[in-house]
Design a protein around this motif. Structure first.
Motif, short mmCIF file in Angstrom:
data_model
loop_
_atom_site.label_atom_id
_atom_site.label_comp_id
_atom_site.label_asym_id
_atom_site.label_seq_id
_atom_site.Cartn_x
_atom_site.Cartn_y
_atom_site.Cartn_z
N ALA A 155 93.96 74.15 16.99
CA ALA A 155 95.14 74.99 16.73
C ALA A 155 95.20 76.13 17.73
N ASP A 156 96.36 76.75 17.77
CA ASP A 156 96.58 77.91 18.63
C ASP A 156 97.07 79.06 17.77
N ASP A 157 96.66 80.25 18.11
CA ASP A 157 97.19 81.47 17.49
C ASP A 157 98.57 81.68 18.10
N VAL A 158 99.64 81.31 17.36
CA VAL A 158 100.98 81.33 17.94
C VAL A 158 101.70 82.66 17.69
N CYS A 159 101.03 83.59 17.04
CA CYS A 159 101.58 84.92 16.84
C CYS A 159 101.04 85.89 17.89
N LYS A 160 99.73 85.86 18.05
CA LYS A 160 99.04 86.64 19.08
C LYS A 160 99.30 88.14 19.01
N THR A 161 99.44 88.66 17.79
CA THR A 161 99.62 90.10 17.68
C THR A 161 98.30 90.82 17.93
N THR A 162 98.36 91.93 18.60
CA THR A 162 97.19 92.77 18.84
C THR A 162 97.25 94.03 17.98
N LYS A 163 98.33 94.19 17.24
CA LYS A 163 98.49 95.38 16.40
C LYS A 163 97.88 95.14 15.02
N SER A 164 97.52 96.22 14.37
CA SER A 164 97.00 96.12 13.01
C SER A 164 98.05 95.55 12.08
N THR A 165 97.60 94.69 11.16
CA THR A 165 98.52 94.15 10.14
C THR A 165 98.20 94.70 8.76
N HIS A 166 97.33 95.72 8.69
CA HIS A 166 96.95 96.31 7.41
C HIS A 166 97.10 97.82 7.50
N MET A 167 97.49 98.43 6.40
CA MET A 167 97.74 99.87 6.40
C MET A 167 96.48 100.68 6.71
N ALA A 168 95.29 100.08 6.51
CA ALA A 168 94.04 100.78 6.79
C ALA A 168 93.72 100.82 8.28
N GLY A 169 94.48 100.06 9.08
CA GLY A 169 94.23 100.01 10.52
C GLY A 169 93.26 98.91 10.88
N GLY A 170 92.74 98.96 12.08
CA GLY A 170 91.85 97.90 12.56
C GLY A 170 92.64 96.78 13.22
N GLY A 171 91.96 95.67 13.51
CA GLY A 171 92.61 94.55 14.18
C GLY A 171 93.48 93.75 13.24
N ALA A 172 94.23 92.81 13.81
CA ALA A 172 95.10 91.93 13.02
C ALA A 172 94.25 90.99 12.17
N ILE A 173 94.60 90.89 10.88
CA ILE A 173 93.91 89.97 9.98
C ILE A 173 94.88 88.97 9.34
N ASP A 174 96.15 89.07 9.70
CA ASP A 174 97.17 88.10 9.29
C ASP A 174 97.56 87.30 10.53
N HIS A 175 97.64 85.97 10.38
CA HIS A 175 97.82 85.12 11.56
C HIS A 175 98.74 83.95 11.27
N ILE A 176 99.29 83.38 12.34
CA ILE A 176 100.07 82.15 12.29
C ILE A 176 99.43 81.17 13.26
N PHE A 177 99.16 79.96 12.78
CA PHE A 177 98.49 78.95 13.59
C PHE A 177 99.39 77.73 13.77
#
Length: 217
Positions: A155-177
């Motif tokens: 599979a490929d990460d077809v979203c490729k976001t580098t922004k945080s996806t959680h209000m607490a910050g940090g890396g993206a933990i929501d993904h589209i494959f």
């Protein structure tokens, strides 16, 4: 559209999406009640025909409540092209828990593989709250076609976001494959909604998206 940890009325959400978008959205087939935290699928019925689908509780020792695998097979009304989609919401484990996440992912992939056998021309794109970033071992193995002892499609990460996806910050933990080689990525990433440290309309996660081409063009 895939929504994680949705505990509101599915029909009311479909109506809200219809009102907001101007397109007629419907709830995925096979959704007969709450089976656990998953990724509930809503589809534009002006564009897609739903062929089959379902929701199933995963048989793992999930944390903070049961987890569910969602799957749907759609057919483009204009072209006849089929698409397999779905998703899951993995358990949260501070510091990670690869074996549990592999168990939960294997449950999802068992249904995706079953649909691929029934609809061999249909590529797969799925989404969810992984509670893991793309550098985690379980995520790196997944895109290379390995989930624990299970061998599956790459599979490929077809979203490729580098922004945080959680209000607490940090890396993206929501993904589209997306199934590797099946899609052309036009664009994707964060929608730009959400502020670190604040809920977004009651949600602690921020939305992501992908615009993809597939099939005969």
């Amino acid at each position: 559209i895939g929504l994680c940890e949705l505990t509101a009325s599915m029909t009311e959400m479909a109506q809200a999406l219809t009102t907001a978008s101007g397109s007629r959205f419907q709830v995925q087939p096979g959704h007969t009640g709450w089976k656990g935290y998953g990724t509930d699928i809503f589809y534009n019925s002006d564009k897609w025909e739903a062929l089959e689908g379902g929701v199933q509780t995963v048989g793992c020792s999930s944390r903070q409540g049961n987890r569910a695998a969602n799957w749907v097979v759609l057919k483009d009304k204009a072209t006849g092209e089929k698409l397999i989609t779905g998703g899951i919401h993995l358990s949260y484990c501070e510091g990670g828990c690869d074996s549990l996440h592999e168990c939960e992912l294997q449950a999802l992939y068992a249904k995706l593989e079953e649909m691929k056998k029934k609809h061999p021309s249909a590529p797969v794109v799925w989404m969810g709250d992984m509670n893991r970033n793309m550098q985690a071992t379980v995520m790196r193995n997944l895109v290379n076609g390995s989930i624990g002892s299970m061998t599956t499609f790459k599979a490929d990460d077809v979203c490729k976001t580098t922004k945080s996806t959680h209000m607490a910050g940090g890396g993206a933990i929501d993904h589209i494959f997306g199934e590797l080689g099946a899609f052309k990525i036009r664009e994707g990433g964060s929608t730009g909604q959400g502020v670190i440290g604040q809920n977004l309309e009651g949600s602690d996660h921020f939305p992501i998206y992908s615009i993809l081409d597939f099939g005969r063009r």
